[in-house]
Design a protein around this motif. Structure first.
Motif, PDB file in Angstrom:
ATOM      1  N   SER A 209       0.818  -1.218   0.000  1.00 13.76           N
ATOM      2  CA  SER A 209       0.000   0.000   0.000  1.00 13.76           C
ATOM      3  C   SER A 209       0.852   1.268   0.000  1.00 13.76           C
ATOM      4  O   SER A 209       0.458   2.294  -0.565  1.00 13.76           O
ATOM      5  CB  SER A 209      -0.946   0.003   1.205  1.00 13.76           C
ATOM      6  OG  SER A 209      -0.228  -0.120   2.408  1.00 13.76           O
ATOM      7  N   LEU A 369      -7.177   7.986   0.769  1.00 18.18           N
ATOM      8  CA  LEU A 369      -8.083   7.135   1.549  1.00 18.18           C
ATOM      9  C   LEU A 369      -9.544   7.448   1.229  1.00 18.18           C
ATOM     10  O   LEU A 369     -10.420   7.342   2.084  1.00 18.18           O
ATOM     11  CB  LEU A 369      -7.816   7.331   3.051  1.00 18.18           C
ATOM     12  CG  LEU A 369      -6.421   6.899   3.524  1.00 18.18           C
ATOM     13  CD1 LEU A 369      -6.147   7.408   4.923  1.00 18.18           C
ATOM     14  CD2 LEU A 369      -6.286   5.376   3.485  1.00 18.18           C
ATOM     15  N   TYR A 372     -12.183   4.773   2.018  1.00 22.45           N
ATOM     16  CA  TYR A 372     -12.466   4.669   3.456  1.00 22.45           C
ATOM     17  C   TYR A 372     -13.415   5.782   3.890  1.00 22.45           C
ATOM     18  O   TYR A 372     -14.408   5.535   4.581  1.00 22.45           O
ATOM     19  CB  TYR A 372     -11.162   4.745   4.247  1.00 22.45           C
ATOM     20  CG  TYR A 372     -11.344   5.081   5.714  1.00 22.45           C
ATOM     21  CD1 TYR A 372     -11.852   4.141   6.609  1.00 22.45           C
ATOM     22  CD2 TYR A 372     -11.028   6.359   6.199  1.00 22.45           C
ATOM     23  CE1 TYR A 372     -12.045   4.469   7.948  1.00 22.45           C
ATOM     24  CE2 TYR A 372     -11.214   6.691   7.535  1.00 22.45           C
ATOM     25  CZ  TYR A 372     -11.722   5.746   8.396  1.00 22.45           C
ATOM     26  OH  TYR A 372     -11.911   6.058   9.705  1.00 22.45           O
TER      27      TYR A 372
END
Length: 378
Positions: A209, A369, A372
């Motif tokens: 990642s 992100l 998320y």
């Protein structure tokens, strides 16, 4: 009564060969199958033209450019396209011959989206693409030469055998070409694809990642310096060349989708057609769809989805626009503690004007992100 303006998506479910990473619905191209399918699709278009005005048209797949010139001509003529419409067609480099490009332009296609994915031959082989890097460059240059002024390319990053040095080289080449838009996608391993099976069998090591994030962050900075403005998590364009069709999706507006696996979203009702072209041809009629699923959203669910889609845009969520579209105050339907956490972690920032807070947007860190953040908002 005036016709409702709505974006139209057409799914062309044919490919010469399936790529190793792709989980979109498609089958191997067959001329007789394509002829039968286009006939059904045209009948549907004629039916829905009595109900809707198509504000934009996006022809995706599969590989729409795999269709023969006569089938493309029949399909595009049925749409009664206007010069003011944005009309996009997805294409692969190996299927963009000079004559086909001229035909597409003459019949109303004004935005070409070319599935380049990589300018490195070893990466293209790993992804099992049907073209090579030379064909990709030639297709872009030829499209511009034939008169296309709005050209998007798709690029995939975080590929196991594409290191950071190669990624920089690819981006440098991309911005040197006559394109107006770039869509960047991180390589994903979808269950049921050949690449997923290879990963499961440990035939390669995926990037971690951190490496993936570094590639994305570099692209953000590099593309902005080169005049490509990031207006959505994965999309960058020169000013004025944002994809209007996709902007409708991120605004959570209604849209009509036709074709196997295509989704429609109209007045809070989402319907998905069956993902079987043979059954589609046999059973779908203009006035009768055959759907794999249907979902009716209540007002709060629709508002939450609007927040999730809006936050993906560079402009983020405008509270006044949000209330006008959904009837809800954004700050009243979202968890304040979670929003405070996002602000503290610098994943989002408040938008202010004259010391008044009027919206919320992702930060550069937040773009990393975005999934998320969106998941938690929903």
């Amino acid at each position: 009564m005036p016709l409702l303006k709505i974006p139209l998506y057409l799914h062309i479910p044919f490919c010469r060969k399936k790529c190793a990473y792709c989980d979109f619905y498609s089958v191997e191209y067959s001329q007789s199958l394509a002829q039968s399918y286009i006939k059904v699709l045209i009948n549907q278009i004629e039916y829905f033209k009595k109900e809707y005005l198509f504000s934009t048209v996006y022809i995706g797949g599969g590989t729409p450019s795999v269709l023969t010139e006569d089938l493309l001509a029949k399909l595009l003529k049925s749409l009664d396209l206007k010069p003011t419409q944005e009309v996009s067609l997805e294409a692969n480099p190996e299927s963009l011959a000079e004559r086909k490009l001229k035909l597409l332009l003459d019949l109303g296609i004004n935005r070409l989206s070319i599935g380049v994915q990589s300018f490195e031959d070893k990466v293209l082989r790993f992804l099992q693409r049907a073209h090579n890097s030379q064909q990709a460059v030639k297709a872009i240059e030829l499209a511009q030469k034939k008169g296309f002024k709005n050209i998007n390319i798709d690029l995939i990053y975080a590929v196991p055998n594409k290191d950071f040095k190669l990624w920089k080289k690819e981006l440098k080449l991309a911005v040197s070409l006559p394109i107006t838009h770039i869509s960047l996608y991180s390589l994903s391993y979808e269950e049921g694809t050949p690449l997923f099976l290879k990963l499961k069998n440990k035939e390669f090591t995926p990037l971690n990642s951190e490496e993936e994030a570094e590639m994305y962050k570099y692209a953000l900075d590099f593309l902005e310096k080169k005049g490509f403005y990031q207006y959505e998590v994965s999309n960058f364009s020169k000013r004025g060349y944002e994809c209007r069709h996709n902007l409708s999706y991120w605004a959570n507006s209604s849209y009509l989708g036709l074709g196997p696996s295509a989704v429609s979203y109209i007045k809070g009702v989402r319907k998905k057609y069956i993902d079987d072209v043979y059954e589609y041809i046999a059973k779908v009629r203009p006035e009768r769809g055959v759907f794999a699923g249907e979902e009716s959203l209540n007002p709060l669910q629709k508002a939450k989805e609007t927040a999730v889609l809006n936050i993906r845009r560079r402009k983020g969520i405008d509270f006044a626009e949000f209330k006008k579209a959904t009837g809800f105050d954004f700050l009243e339907i979202e968890d304040r503690a979670f929003l405070e956490e996002l602000l503290k972690r610098k994943l989002v920032a408040l938008k202010r004007k004259n010391s008044q807070v009027y919206g919320l947007r992702l930060t550069k860190k937040g773009f990393l992100l975005a999934d998320y953040v969106a998941r938690e908002l929903l």
